[in-house]
Design a protein around this motif. Sequence first.
Motif, mmCIF file in Angstrom:
data_model
loop_
_atom_site.group_PDB
_atom_site.id
_atom_site.type_symbol
_atom_site.label_atom_id
_atom_site.label_comp_id
_atom_site.label_asym_id
_atom_site.label_seq_id
_atom_site.Cartn_x
_atom_site.Cartn_y
_atom_site.Cartn_z
ATOM 1 N N TYR A 111 1.785 -3.507 -12.392
ATOM 2 C CA TYR A 111 1.559 -3.859 -11.002
ATOM 3 C C TYR A 111 2.311 -2.879 -10.121
ATOM 4 O O TYR A 111 3.522 -2.755 -10.225
ATOM 5 C CB TYR A 111 2.014 -5.288 -10.740
ATOM 6 C CG TYR A 111 1.400 -6.277 -11.693
ATOM 7 C CD1 TYR A 111 0.054 -6.167 -12.037
ATOM 8 C CD2 TYR A 111 2.130 -7.285 -12.268
ATOM 9 C CE1 TYR A 111 -0.536 -7.046 -12.917
ATOM 10 C CE2 TYR A 111 1.551 -8.178 -13.152
ATOM 11 C CZ TYR A 111 0.219 -8.050 -13.481
ATOM 12 O OH TYR A 111 -0.348 -8.921 -14.356
ATOM 13 N N THR A 112 1.601 -2.187 -9.270
ATOM 14 C CA THR A 112 2.248 -1.152 -8.460
ATOM 15 C C THR A 112 2.104 -1.423 -6.972
ATOM 16 O O THR A 112 2.157 -0.508 -6.177
ATOM 17 C CB THR A 112 1.652 0.234 -8.753
ATOM 18 O OG1 THR A 112 0.249 0.171 -8.467
ATOM 19 C CG2 THR A 112 1.864 0.638 -10.182
ATOM 20 N N LEU A 113 1.918 -2.684 -6.594
ATOM 21 C CA LEU A 113 1.904 -2.976 -5.157
ATOM 22 C C LEU A 113 3.288 -2.695 -4.597
ATOM 23 O O LEU A 113 4.278 -2.793 -5.311
ATOM 24 C CB LEU A 113 1.528 -4.440 -4.923
ATOM 25 C CG LEU A 113 0.119 -4.813 -5.365
ATOM 26 C CD1 LEU A 113 -0.179 -6.257 -5.007
ATOM 27 C CD2 LEU A 113 -0.919 -3.901 -4.736
ATOM 28 N N PHE A 114 3.350 -2.350 -3.313
ATOM 29 C CA PHE A 114 4.642 -2.118 -2.690
ATOM 30 C C PHE A 114 5.268 -3.478 -2.410
ATOM 31 O O PHE A 114 4.758 -4.228 -1.579
ATOM 32 C CB PHE A 114 4.466 -1.299 -1.413
ATOM 33 C CG PHE A 114 3.682 -0.029 -1.643
ATOM 34 C CD1 PHE A 114 4.050 0.852 -2.651
ATOM 35 C CD2 PHE A 114 2.557 0.259 -0.897
ATOM 36 C CE1 PHE A 114 3.323 2.011 -2.895
ATOM 37 C CE2 PHE A 114 1.824 1.411 -1.131
ATOM 38 C CZ PHE A 114 2.207 2.288 -2.127
ATOM 39 N N PRO A 115 6.358 -3.806 -3.098
ATOM 40 C CA PRO A 115 6.854 -5.188 -3.044
ATOM 41 C C PRO A 115 7.367 -5.606 -1.671
ATOM 42 O O PRO A 115 7.436 -6.796 -1.383
ATOM 43 C CB PRO A 115 7.983 -5.216 -4.082
ATOM 44 C CG PRO A 115 8.295 -3.801 -4.382
ATOM 45 C CD PRO A 115 7.113 -2.974 -4.039
ATOM 46 N N HIS A 116 7.706 -4.621 -0.813
ATOM 47 C CA HIS A 116 8.257 -4.989 0.494
ATOM 48 C C HIS A 116 7.171 -5.146 1.549
ATOM 49 O O HIS A 116 7.467 -5.453 2.692
ATOM 50 C CB HIS A 116 9.272 -3.934 0.933
ATOM 51 C CG HIS A 116 8.665 -2.561 1.073
ATOM 52 N ND1 HIS A 116 8.146 -1.881 0.005
ATOM 53 C CD2 HIS A 116 8.484 -1.779 2.151
ATOM 54 C CE1 HIS A 116 7.680 -0.715 0.418
ATOM 55 N NE2 HIS A 116 7.868 -0.630 1.711
ATOM 56 N N PHE A 154 -1.842 0.655 3.762
ATOM 57 C CA PHE A 154 -0.938 1.793 3.527
ATOM 58 C C PHE A 154 -1.656 3.159 3.476
ATOM 59 O O PHE A 154 -1.258 4.088 4.182
ATOM 60 C CB PHE A 154 -0.141 1.547 2.239
ATOM 61 C CG PHE A 154 0.853 2.622 1.902
ATOM 62 C CD1 PHE A 154 2.156 2.562 2.374
ATOM 63 C CD2 PHE A 154 0.489 3.711 1.117
ATOM 64 C CE1 PHE A 154 3.075 3.553 2.068
ATOM 65 C CE2 PHE A 154 1.403 4.706 0.811
ATOM 66 C CZ PHE A 154 2.689 4.621 1.286
ATOM 67 N N PRO A 155 -2.715 3.297 2.667
ATOM 68 C CA PRO A 155 -3.379 4.608 2.603
ATOM 69 C C PRO A 155 -3.917 5.058 3.959
ATOM 70 O O PRO A 155 -3.962 6.257 4.244
ATOM 71 C CB PRO A 155 -4.533 4.378 1.625
ATOM 72 C CG PRO A 155 -4.151 3.180 0.853
ATOM 73 C CD PRO A 155 -3.347 2.322 1.776
ATOM 74 N N ARG A 182 -6.645 -1.725 -2.271
ATOM 75 C CA ARG A 182 -5.864 -0.614 -1.743
ATOM 76 C C ARG A 182 -6.442 0.726 -2.180
ATOM 77 O O ARG A 182 -6.413 1.704 -1.447
ATOM 78 C CB ARG A 182 -4.410 -0.745 -2.220
ATOM 79 C CG ARG A 182 -3.472 0.301 -1.646
ATOM 80 C CD ARG A 182 -2.065 0.141 -2.157
ATOM 81 N NE ARG A 182 -1.969 0.398 -3.599
ATOM 82 C CZ ARG A 182 -0.858 0.288 -4.303
ATOM 83 N NH1 ARG A 182 0.256 -0.093 -3.716
ATOM 84 N NH2 ARG A 182 -0.849 0.530 -5.601
#
Lengths: 362, 276
Positions: A86-91, A100-101, A148
């Motif tokens: 899982y590579t979602l931005f945790p913050h 984000f992109p 994303r």
Amino acid sequence: MTTPFLHINGIRKTFGDVVATDHVELKIAEGEFMTFLGPSGSGKSTTLYILAGFQEPTAGDILLRGKTLLKTPSHKRNIGMVFQRYTLFPHLSVGENVAFPLRVRRTPADEVQRRVKRALELARLQGFEDRMPANMSGGQQQRVALARALVYDPPVLLMDEPLSALDKKLREEIQHEIRRIHQETGVTILYVTHDQEEALRLSDRIAVFNKGRIEQVGTGPQLYNSPASHFVADFVGDSAFLTAEFTRASGGTADLRFADGTEVRGVPLHGADPKGRAELMLRPERIRLVPQPGAGPSLPVTIADITFLGNVTSILARTSWGEEVGIRLPFGHPMASGLAPGAQTQIEWDAASAHAFAARAH
Amino acid sequence: MAAIAARRGFGFALPALALLVAFFVMPVMWLLLRSVTEPGLGFQNYATLFGTATYAKVFLNTFMVAGIVTVITLLLAFPVAWALVILPPRWSMVLFAIVILSMWTNLLARTYAWMVLLQRTGLVNQILMGLGITDAPLELVNNLIGVTIGMVYIMLPFMILPIYGVIRQIDASVLQAASLCGATRWQALWRVLLPLCVPGIASGVLMVFVMALGYYVTPSLLGGTSHMMLAELIAQLVQSLVNWGLGGAAAFVLLVATLALYALQIRLVGLPKGAQ
Ligand SMILES: Nc1ncnc2c1ncn2[C@@H]1O[C@H](COP(=O)(O)OP(=O)(O)OP(=O)(O)O)[C@@H](O)[C@H]1O
Ligand SMILES: [Mg+2]
């Protein structure tokens, strides 16, 4: 000849003495769903990482619409990727993760809003905008990752075993979603898995990786019905391999003799140099159980085990020289009636449904 | 079950708690008591402390020096922590050894070493003059520069270690994902890496700032008279002037400021790891 949409041109990557990929050559059409299937360590991820720009190939090139990608740093490649972990931005909230992109591309705010909404709809995540990733299940997180990766309309979407951390039921559900999203968006997908069922369910074509090389590329039925090598036959679908001796091999077919003296003729032959020891491959659903030898090729066997698996019955038979063959029959099939472990019978198949390979050096 | 475990845990903690009361709480209470009883009952010591320009300047100066030291330490510590994570194991071990060894070397020895290096004829000035960066030797000790250099150097490990702790836990593929999403290195740093480092940065900043507020040795050896810090003031009040009332009041203000900062950090980023 027209330029292929995506051309993986003779990629080789070594890490010291380890050859991760070797002469990987693949042409992928626009909108195609291509899966890399292979065991652990066969070079699938390495190939994907080279496409993503995280690693540089030792040799070879990647061409998108005829232009090399290798000189473009990964943040400018405009490629989408969903990772195994899982590579979602945790913050960041779900909405901000998907935005984000667009934010790093300095997209105007109203367009960000519009696109994020569309991407969340595509991934069936409406109403989750304000959730934090930590408060979502693994399956939901991977859907956010998918949204994303698609929000900036990448020409190519890479997916490296995105479902391997999920349980079977959830996996199937999201496989469905991925298929639907592929159909709705028409994005070209390169998908990595070591699960053959997943590969067969999702892909237009499958590239079977083994030890850093592609053994065969084809549709699921092509790989299943005419595997190019023992490895592919073994990896795609269940199969039994019986050892035998070549007595003749030419023109794409071979005659074989088993250890008990039984001979079979006209078996489709794969691979070069068919001399000496041979292997005959049989698919479990292509085998019939008969009391007496008939017109087709057949072999006397002893029933070793019978297992009921719901809608199918799985039967294990043993040849006189001790090799095992699996047979699969629909539940309640007359051929299975009255059979018990220890029974003597015959297995029979159509010559064209078997495959002969030169025996692998062990 | 949980209650039993908790009670047993509490039992083990009793001797430690007794020690804490004997060696920490009691002296503090005693100081507090003297600050409101000497020379007479009341808060006149606190009024003097806040009402006198000289003392107010010491407070201001203390916070300023602690602030400068904290900021510079942070700017230096971040790249070091980052390097510790991404360097090949062999090199990061060497770097680690340097960081840890400097922590274990005697504080006085290190401060005197800086005095020697920074004096008018010291190595630093010789190098600067040799390179033609300056003609005359610079004043690097007995002023703010000396204090800052000496304290930053001592504080660095306390900033590096907590930041290293958070960076190490960040999954590299999160940064790869940021890059594929189109983020440049700077954008990945500002929008992903730094926000994820906030807990480590916060505890490093708090630790360094609080330690700097109460620092004595380095300011008194490398600092000048114009930039007196609170700890120096307390020492002077107690040792030279034998004014326990005023000294106690100053010490108590320092303690309250420290606790307030700690409470603020807990509000903002939660308890430090291990205390949860
Ligand atoms: N950074 C690296 N350094 C050294 N060797 C590596 C590195 N990355 C991959 N390899 C090696 O390259 C080979 C191919 O690895 P790769 O990750 O591409 O396999 P894979 O097919 O994705 O396997 P899996 O299904 O386990 O993910 C393996 O032998 C692996 O050990
Ligand atoms: Mg992999």
